[in-house]
Design a protein around this motif. Structure first.
Motif, PDB file in Angstrom:
ATOM      1  N   GLN A 198       0.849  -1.181   0.000  1.00  0.00           N
ATOM      2  CA  GLN A 198       0.000   0.000   0.000  1.00  0.00           C
ATOM      3  C   GLN A 198       0.889   1.236   0.000  1.00  0.00           C
ATOM      4  O   GLN A 198       1.995   1.221   0.548  1.00  0.00           O
ATOM      5  N   LEU A 199       0.427   2.294  -0.632  1.00  0.00           N
ATOM      6  CA  LEU A 199       1.155   3.555  -0.549  1.00  0.00           C
ATOM      7  C   LEU A 199       0.220   4.648  -0.066  1.00  0.00           C
ATOM      8  O   LEU A 199      -1.003   4.573  -0.229  1.00  0.00           O
ATOM      9  N   ALA A 200       0.817   5.654   0.539  1.00  0.00           N
ATOM     10  CA  ALA A 200       0.077   6.850   0.963  1.00  0.00           C
ATOM     11  C   ALA A 200       0.613   7.999   0.126  1.00  0.00           C
ATOM     12  O   ALA A 200       1.823   8.155  -0.016  1.00  0.00           O
ATOM     13  N   VAL A 201      -0.311   8.771  -0.436  1.00  0.00           N
ATOM     14  CA  VAL A 201       0.124   9.891  -1.270  1.00  0.00           C
ATOM     15  C   VAL A 201      -0.627  11.151  -0.887  1.00  0.00           C
ATOM     16  O   VAL A 201      -1.842  11.119  -0.655  1.00  0.00           O
ATOM     17  N   GLN A 202       0.108  12.242  -0.771  1.00  0.00           N
ATOM     18  CA  GLN A 202      -0.474  13.564  -0.500  1.00  0.00           C
ATOM     19  C   GLN A 202      -0.913  14.153  -1.835  1.00  0.00           C
ATOM     20  O   GLN A 202      -0.126  14.243  -2.776  1.00  0.00           O
ATOM     21  N   VAL A 203      -2.200  14.521  -1.900  1.00  0.00           N
ATOM     22  CA  VAL A 203      -2.786  14.960  -3.168  1.00  0.00           C
ATOM     23  C   VAL A 203      -3.435  16.327  -2.986  1.00  0.00           C
ATOM     24  O   VAL A 203      -4.147  16.556  -2.004  1.00  0.00           O
ATOM     25  N   SER A 204      -3.205  17.222  -3.932  1.00  0.00           N
ATOM     26  CA  SER A 204      -3.874  18.520  -3.919  1.00  0.00           C
ATOM     27  C   SER A 204      -5.182  18.413  -4.693  1.00  0.00           C
ATOM     28  O   SER A 204      -5.198  18.042  -5.875  1.00  0.00           O
ATOM     29  N   ARG A 205      -6.312  18.735  -3.983  1.00  0.00           N
ATOM     30  CA  ARG A 205      -7.628  18.714  -4.618  1.00  0.00           C
ATOM     31  C   ARG A 205      -8.399  19.943  -4.167  1.00  0.00           C
ATOM     32  O   ARG A 205      -8.612  20.116  -2.962  1.00  0.00           O
ATOM     33  N   GLY A 206      -8.779  20.755  -5.118  1.00  0.00           N
ATOM     34  CA  GLY A 206      -9.610  21.915  -4.794  1.00  0.00           C
ATOM     35  C   GLY A 206      -8.988  22.809  -3.738  1.00  0.00           C
ATOM     36  O   GLY A 206      -9.681  23.333  -2.880  1.00  0.00           O
ATOM     37  N   GLY A 207      -7.692  22.960  -3.788  1.00  0.00           N
ATOM     38  CA  GLY A 207      -7.022  23.868  -2.862  1.00  0.00           C
ATOM     39  C   GLY A 207      -6.727  23.266  -1.500  1.00  0.00           C
ATOM     40  O   GLY A 207      -6.207  23.950  -0.621  1.00  0.00           O
ATOM     41  N   LEU A 208      -7.079  21.993  -1.307  1.00  0.00           N
ATOM     42  CA  LEU A 208      -6.781  21.322  -0.038  1.00  0.00           C
ATOM     43  C   LEU A 208      -5.797  20.191  -0.266  1.00  0.00           C
ATOM     44  O   LEU A 208      -5.793  19.562  -1.320  1.00  0.00           O
ATOM     45  N   TRP A 209      -5.004  19.919   0.761  1.00  0.00           N
ATOM     46  CA  TRP A 209      -4.169  18.716   0.724  1.00  0.00           C
ATOM     47  C   TRP A 209      -4.936  17.558   1.343  1.00  0.00           C
ATOM     48  O   TRP A 209      -5.475  17.691   2.431  1.00  0.00           O
TER      49      TRP A 209
END
Lengths: 158, 172
Positions: free
Chosen positions: A139-150
Protein backbone atom coordinates in the motif's frame (compact mmCIF):
# COMPACT_ATOMS: atom_id res chain seq x y z
CA UNK A 1 34.29 13.25 4.77
CA UNK A 2 35.93 16.25 6.40
CA UNK A 3 32.56 18.01 6.65
CA UNK A 4 31.09 15.07 8.55
CA UNK A 5 33.56 15.43 11.40
CA UNK A 6 31.66 18.12 13.36
CA UNK A 7 28.63 15.84 13.57
CA UNK A 8 30.76 12.94 14.73
CA UNK A 9 32.58 15.04 17.32
CA UNK A 10 29.32 16.50 18.61
CA UNK A 11 27.75 13.05 18.83
CA UNK A 12 30.75 11.69 20.72
CA UNK A 13 30.75 14.61 23.15
CA UNK A 14 27.04 14.26 23.81
CA UNK A 15 27.34 10.50 24.12
CA UNK A 16 29.76 11.09 26.99
CA UNK A 17 27.30 13.39 28.76
CA UNK A 18 23.85 12.09 27.93
CA UNK A 19 24.23 8.42 27.11
CA UNK A 20 23.86 6.93 23.64
CA UNK A 21 22.97 9.22 20.74
CA UNK A 22 22.64 8.40 17.04
CA UNK A 23 26.06 8.11 15.42
CA UNK A 24 26.77 9.17 11.83
CA UNK A 25 27.69 6.23 9.60
CA UNK A 26 30.93 7.54 8.15
CA UNK A 27 31.65 5.26 5.17
CA UNK A 28 28.05 5.31 3.94
CA UNK A 29 27.81 9.07 4.31
CA UNK A 30 30.93 9.36 2.18
CA UNK A 31 29.22 7.29 -0.53
CA UNK A 32 26.12 9.48 -0.37
CA UNK A 33 28.16 12.68 -0.53
CA UNK A 34 29.81 11.38 -3.68
CA UNK A 35 26.43 11.35 -5.46
CA UNK A 36 26.07 15.14 -5.28
CA UNK A 37 23.47 17.31 -3.53
CA UNK A 38 20.84 14.98 -2.10
CA UNK A 39 17.29 15.33 -0.79
CA UNK A 40 14.17 13.37 0.10
CA UNK A 41 15.78 10.25 1.59
CA UNK A 42 13.66 7.09 1.93
CA UNK A 43 15.00 4.17 3.99
CA UNK A 44 13.58 0.65 3.93
CA UNK A 45 15.34 -2.63 4.65
CA UNK A 46 18.86 -2.47 3.20
CA UNK A 47 17.88 0.27 0.74
CA UNK A 48 18.16 4.02 0.57
CA UNK A 49 16.36 5.82 -2.24
CA UNK A 50 16.92 9.53 -2.65
CA UNK A 51 16.80 12.36 -5.16
CA UNK A 52 20.25 13.40 -6.18
CA UNK A 53 21.28 16.47 -8.15
CA UNK A 54 24.38 17.13 -10.14
CA UNK A 55 24.94 19.74 -12.81
CA UNK A 56 21.43 21.16 -12.45
CA UNK A 57 19.68 17.87 -13.12
CA UNK A 58 18.04 15.68 -10.51
CA UNK A 59 17.39 11.96 -10.63
CA UNK A 60 16.45 9.08 -8.34
CA UNK A 61 19.36 7.10 -6.95
CA UNK A 62 19.17 3.78 -5.14
CA UNK A 63 21.85 2.63 -2.71
CA UNK A 64 22.34 -0.84 -1.30
CA UNK A 65 23.45 -0.02 2.24
CA UNK A 66 24.87 -3.47 2.94
CA UNK A 67 27.08 -3.51 -0.14
CA UNK A 68 27.57 0.24 0.22
CA UNK A 69 27.14 0.97 -3.45
CA UNK A 70 24.64 2.45 -5.89
CA UNK A 71 22.28 0.05 -7.66
CA UNK A 72 21.11 0.72 -11.23
CA UNK A 73 17.40 1.43 -11.76
CA UNK A 74 17.06 1.18 -15.55
CA UNK A 75 13.96 2.86 -16.89
CA UNK A 76 13.16 4.80 -13.73
CA UNK A 77 14.83 8.09 -14.58
CA UNK A 78 14.12 10.18 -17.66
CA UNK A 79 16.19 13.12 -18.79
CA UNK A 80 13.04 15.23 -19.28
CA UNK A 81 11.42 14.33 -15.94
CA UNK A 82 11.82 16.14 -12.63
CA UNK A 83 11.55 13.82 -9.59
CA UNK A 84 9.46 15.26 -6.75
CA UNK A 85 9.19 12.51 -4.11
CA UNK A 86 10.39 8.90 -3.88
CA UNK A 87 9.85 5.89 -1.60
CA UNK A 88 10.91 2.21 -1.60
CA UNK A 89 9.69 -0.99 0.07
CA UNK A 90 11.82 -3.15 2.37
CA UNK A 91 12.39 -5.80 -0.30
CA UNK A 92 13.83 -3.21 -2.64
CA UNK A 93 11.39 -4.33 -5.32
CA UNK A 94 8.87 -1.48 -5.53
CA UNK A 95 9.69 2.19 -5.85
CA UNK A 96 6.94 4.82 -5.80
CA UNK A 97 7.81 8.08 -7.50
CA UNK A 98 6.07 11.41 -7.99
CA UNK A 99 7.53 13.25 -10.96
CA UNK A 100 6.85 16.18 -13.24
CA UNK A 101 6.82 15.31 -16.89
CA UNK A 102 5.65 17.33 -19.88
CA UNK A 103 3.94 19.90 -17.69
CA UNK A 104 2.00 17.51 -15.47
CA UNK A 105 2.68 15.79 -12.19
CA UNK A 106 2.17 12.03 -12.00
CA UNK A 107 2.57 9.12 -9.59
CA UNK A 108 4.30 6.04 -10.96
CA UNK A 109 5.18 2.65 -9.51
CA UNK A 110 8.45 1.02 -10.58
CA UNK A 111 9.07 -2.71 -10.19
CA UNK A 112 12.77 -3.35 -10.10
CA UNK A 113 12.73 -7.04 -11.09
CA UNK A 114 10.66 -6.21 -14.18
CA UNK A 115 12.18 -2.77 -14.82
CA UNK A 116 8.58 -1.70 -15.43
CA UNK A 117 6.96 1.65 -14.77
CA UNK A 118 3.20 1.85 -14.13
CA UNK A 119 1.33 5.16 -13.80
CA UNK A 120 -1.15 5.30 -10.93
CA UNK A 121 -4.15 7.53 -11.59
CA UNK A 122 -5.40 10.04 -9.03
CA UNK A 123 -9.09 9.31 -8.45
CA UNK A 124 -10.81 11.77 -8.14
CA UNK A 125 -8.33 13.79 -10.15
CA UNK A 126 -5.73 15.69 -8.21
CA UNK A 127 -2.07 16.60 -8.20
CA UNK A 128 0.19 14.24 -6.23
CA UNK A 129 2.98 15.77 -4.20
CA UNK A 130 4.54 13.40 -1.69
CA UNK A 131 4.44 9.62 -1.62
CA UNK A 132 5.36 6.96 0.91
CA UNK A 133 5.30 3.22 0.31
CA UNK A 134 4.70 1.07 3.38
CA UNK A 135 7.56 -1.33 4.10
CA UNK A 136 5.75 -4.48 2.91
CA UNK A 137 5.08 -2.76 -0.43
CA UNK A 138 1.35 -3.51 -0.45
CA UNK A 139 0.00 0.00 0.00
CA UNK A 140 1.15 3.55 -0.55
CA UNK A 141 0.08 6.85 0.96
CA UNK A 142 0.12 9.89 -1.27
CA UNK A 143 -0.47 13.56 -0.50
CA UNK A 144 -2.79 14.96 -3.17
CA UNK A 145 -3.87 18.52 -3.92
CA UNK A 146 -7.63 18.71 -4.62
CA UNK A 147 -9.61 21.92 -4.79
CA UNK A 148 -7.02 23.87 -2.86
CA UNK A 149 -6.78 21.32 -0.04
CA UNK A 150 -4.17 18.72 0.72
CA UNK A 151 -5.62 15.25 1.16
CA UNK A 152 -4.11 11.83 1.77
CA UNK A 153 -5.04 8.84 -0.39
CA UNK A 154 -4.19 5.25 0.50
CA UNK A 155 -3.71 3.09 -2.58
CA UNK A 156 -3.50 -0.70 -2.46
CA UNK A 157 -0.94 -2.31 -4.72
CA UNK A 158 -1.65 -5.81 -6.05
CA UNK B 1 -8.35 -1.79 -16.63
CA UNK B 2 -6.85 0.38 -19.30
CA UNK B 3 -10.27 0.85 -20.89
CA UNK B 4 -11.91 1.85 -17.63
CA UNK B 5 -9.36 4.37 -16.46
CA UNK B 6 -7.82 5.45 -19.71
CA UNK B 7 -4.29 4.45 -20.56
CA UNK B 8 -2.95 7.96 -20.16
CA UNK B 9 -4.45 8.38 -16.72
CA UNK B 10 -2.74 5.27 -15.38
CA UNK B 11 -4.00 2.17 -13.70
CA UNK B 12 -6.97 2.21 -11.36
CA UNK B 13 -6.11 0.51 -8.12
CA UNK B 14 -8.25 -0.01 -5.02
CA UNK B 15 -7.98 3.10 -2.92
CA UNK B 16 -9.63 5.24 -0.32
CA UNK B 17 -9.20 8.65 1.15
CA UNK B 18 -7.54 8.47 4.54
CA UNK B 19 -10.63 10.27 5.83
CA UNK B 20 -11.11 12.98 8.38
CA UNK B 21 -8.32 13.62 10.81
CA UNK B 22 -10.22 12.37 13.84
CA UNK B 23 -11.62 14.87 16.31
CA UNK B 24 -9.34 17.64 15.12
CA UNK B 25 -11.63 18.60 12.25
CA UNK B 26 -8.62 19.29 10.12
CA UNK B 27 -9.35 20.22 6.55
CA UNK B 28 -5.90 19.70 5.16
CA UNK B 29 -3.51 16.85 5.73
CA UNK B 30 0.07 16.48 4.54
CA UNK B 31 3.18 14.30 4.66
CA UNK B 32 1.62 10.85 5.13
CA UNK B 33 3.67 7.96 6.50
CA UNK B 34 2.41 4.41 6.98
CA UNK B 35 3.83 1.77 9.30
CA UNK B 36 5.22 -1.40 7.73
CA UNK B 37 1.91 -3.16 7.19
CA UNK B 38 -0.31 -0.10 7.07
CA UNK B 39 -1.90 -0.33 10.49
CA UNK B 40 -0.75 3.15 11.52
CA UNK B 41 -0.83 6.38 9.57
CA UNK B 42 1.11 9.44 10.63
CA UNK B 43 0.42 12.77 8.94
CA UNK B 44 0.71 16.49 9.61
CA UNK B 45 -2.44 18.57 10.18
CA UNK B 46 -3.15 22.13 11.29
CA UNK B 47 -4.08 22.32 14.96
CA UNK B 48 -4.59 25.80 16.36
CA UNK B 49 -2.80 27.16 13.32
CA UNK B 50 0.27 25.02 13.93
CA UNK B 51 1.44 22.06 11.90
CA UNK B 52 1.04 19.12 14.27
CA UNK B 53 1.82 15.42 13.99
CA UNK B 54 -1.22 13.15 14.05
CA UNK B 55 -1.06 9.37 14.54
CA UNK B 56 -4.10 7.30 13.62
CA UNK B 57 -4.95 3.63 13.54
CA UNK B 58 -6.21 2.37 10.17
CA UNK B 59 -8.78 1.83 8.91
CA UNK B 60 -10.76 3.12 11.92
CA UNK B 61 -9.07 6.53 12.00
CA UNK B 62 -8.82 6.36 15.78
CA UNK B 63 -6.41 9.05 16.98
CA UNK B 64 -3.65 8.00 19.33
CA UNK B 65 -2.03 10.59 21.54
CA UNK B 66 1.72 10.98 21.41
CA UNK B 67 3.55 11.95 24.56
CA UNK B 68 6.41 13.93 23.09
CA UNK B 69 4.81 15.67 20.12
CA UNK B 70 2.47 17.99 21.98
CA UNK B 71 4.77 21.01 21.62
CA UNK B 72 7.68 22.24 19.52
CA UNK B 73 5.54 22.85 16.42
CA UNK B 74 5.72 23.03 13.51
CA UNK B 75 6.12 19.30 13.13
CA UNK B 76 7.10 17.84 9.78
CA UNK B 77 8.31 14.76 7.95
CA UNK B 78 6.89 11.96 10.13
CA UNK B 79 8.17 8.40 9.74
CA UNK B 80 7.07 5.14 11.41
CA UNK B 81 8.71 1.81 12.17
CA UNK B 82 7.27 -1.59 11.15
CA UNK B 83 4.73 -1.94 13.97
CA UNK B 84 4.43 1.75 14.71
CA UNK B 85 6.52 1.40 17.86
CA UNK B 86 8.80 4.27 16.86
CA UNK B 87 7.48 7.60 15.64
CA UNK B 88 10.07 9.99 14.22
CA UNK B 89 9.48 13.57 13.04
CA UNK B 90 11.13 16.96 12.88
CA UNK B 91 10.31 19.55 15.53
CA UNK B 92 11.29 23.16 16.16
CA UNK B 93 13.80 23.89 18.90
CA UNK B 94 15.02 27.47 18.95
CA UNK B 95 16.25 28.33 15.48
CA UNK B 96 16.82 24.73 14.52
CA UNK B 97 14.71 21.93 13.23
CA UNK B 98 15.71 18.66 14.86
CA UNK B 99 14.67 14.99 14.65
CA UNK B 100 12.86 13.40 17.59
CA UNK B 101 12.02 9.71 17.96
CA UNK B 102 9.32 8.56 20.39
CA UNK B 103 9.28 4.96 21.57
CA UNK B 104 5.59 4.22 22.07
CA UNK B 105 6.36 0.98 23.93
CA UNK B 106 8.40 2.63 26.69
CA UNK B 107 7.48 6.30 26.39
CA UNK B 108 11.17 7.14 25.89
CA UNK B 109 12.23 10.13 23.79
CA UNK B 110 15.36 10.19 21.65
CA UNK B 111 16.80 13.38 20.20
CA UNK B 112 19.28 13.78 17.40
CA UNK B 113 21.47 16.80 18.05
CA UNK B 114 22.82 18.59 14.99
CA UNK B 115 25.63 21.13 14.73
CA UNK B 116 24.39 24.71 14.86
CA UNK B 117 25.31 25.36 11.22
CA UNK B 118 22.78 22.91 9.85
CA UNK B 119 19.06 22.36 10.15
CA UNK B 120 17.03 19.26 9.34
CA UNK B 121 14.67 19.41 6.36
CA UNK B 122 13.37 15.85 6.04
CA UNK B 123 13.90 12.50 7.67
CA UNK B 124 13.27 8.82 7.06
CA UNK B 125 13.35 6.18 9.77
CA UNK B 126 14.24 2.67 8.57
CA UNK B 127 11.24 0.42 9.34
CA UNK B 128 13.38 -1.83 11.55
CA UNK B 129 14.58 1.20 13.50
CA UNK B 130 18.25 0.56 12.78
CA UNK B 131 19.02 3.71 10.83
CA UNK B 132 17.80 7.26 10.39
CA UNK B 133 18.35 9.30 7.21
CA UNK B 134 18.26 13.06 7.63
CA UNK B 135 18.25 15.66 4.89
CA UNK B 136 19.94 18.76 6.23
CA UNK B 137 20.42 22.24 4.84
CA UNK B 138 23.95 23.51 5.34
CA UNK B 139 25.52 26.50 3.69
CA UNK B 140 22.72 26.75 1.14
CA UNK B 141 23.08 23.13 0.06
CA UNK B 142 21.10 20.00 0.78
CA UNK B 143 22.83 16.90 2.07
CA UNK B 144 21.60 13.53 3.27
CA UNK B 145 23.27 11.89 6.25
CA UNK B 146 22.72 8.45 7.74
CA UNK B 147 22.79 7.76 11.47
CA UNK B 148 23.16 4.43 13.24
CA UNK B 149 20.42 3.83 15.82
CA UNK B 150 21.40 0.27 16.75
CA UNK B 151 22.89 1.35 20.08
CA UNK B 152 19.75 3.34 20.84
CA UNK B 153 16.66 1.43 19.71
CA UNK B 154 15.56 -2.18 19.95
CA UNK B 155 14.68 -3.46 16.46
CA UNK B 156 11.00 -3.24 15.51
CA UNK B 157 10.69 -6.19 13.17
CA UNK B 158 7.76 -7.49 11.09
CA UNK B 159 5.58 -9.68 13.29
CA UNK B 160 6.97 -8.05 16.43
CA UNK B 161 4.94 -6.58 19.27
CA UNK B 162 1.73 -4.96 18.13
CA UNK B 163 0.89 -1.87 20.12
CA UNK B 164 -2.81 -1.71 20.82
CA UNK B 165 -3.15 1.86 21.91
CA UNK B 166 -0.92 4.83 22.46
CA UNK B 167 1.85 2.93 24.18
CA UNK B 168 1.93 4.23 27.70
CA UNK B 169 -0.40 7.07 26.81
CA UNK B 170 -4.13 6.93 26.95
CA UNK B 171 -5.91 6.78 23.59
CA UNK B 172 -8.28 9.65 22.92
Amino acid sequence: MKSLLPTTVLALLLAGCLGPVPMPIGPLNGRIEALGANRDPALSGRWLALISGRGGREQVQLLDLERQQPVPVPGLNRADAQPVSVSIDAAGERIALVRQLEGRTELVLYRRSLQSLQPIAMVPSGVPRQVQLQADGRQLAVQVSRGGLWQVDLVQIP
Amino acid sequence: MCVLAGCDAGAWLPRRNAGPAGVLSATSRQEPALSGQGRWLASVVERGGRATLLLQEQPSGRVVQLRHFQNHQPHSSPSLSWNGRYVAALVQQGNQRLPLIEDRATGALHRLPLPADRTAVRLSLAPEGRRLAVQVAQGGQWRVQLFDLSNLLEPDLPGGIALQGGGLDTPR
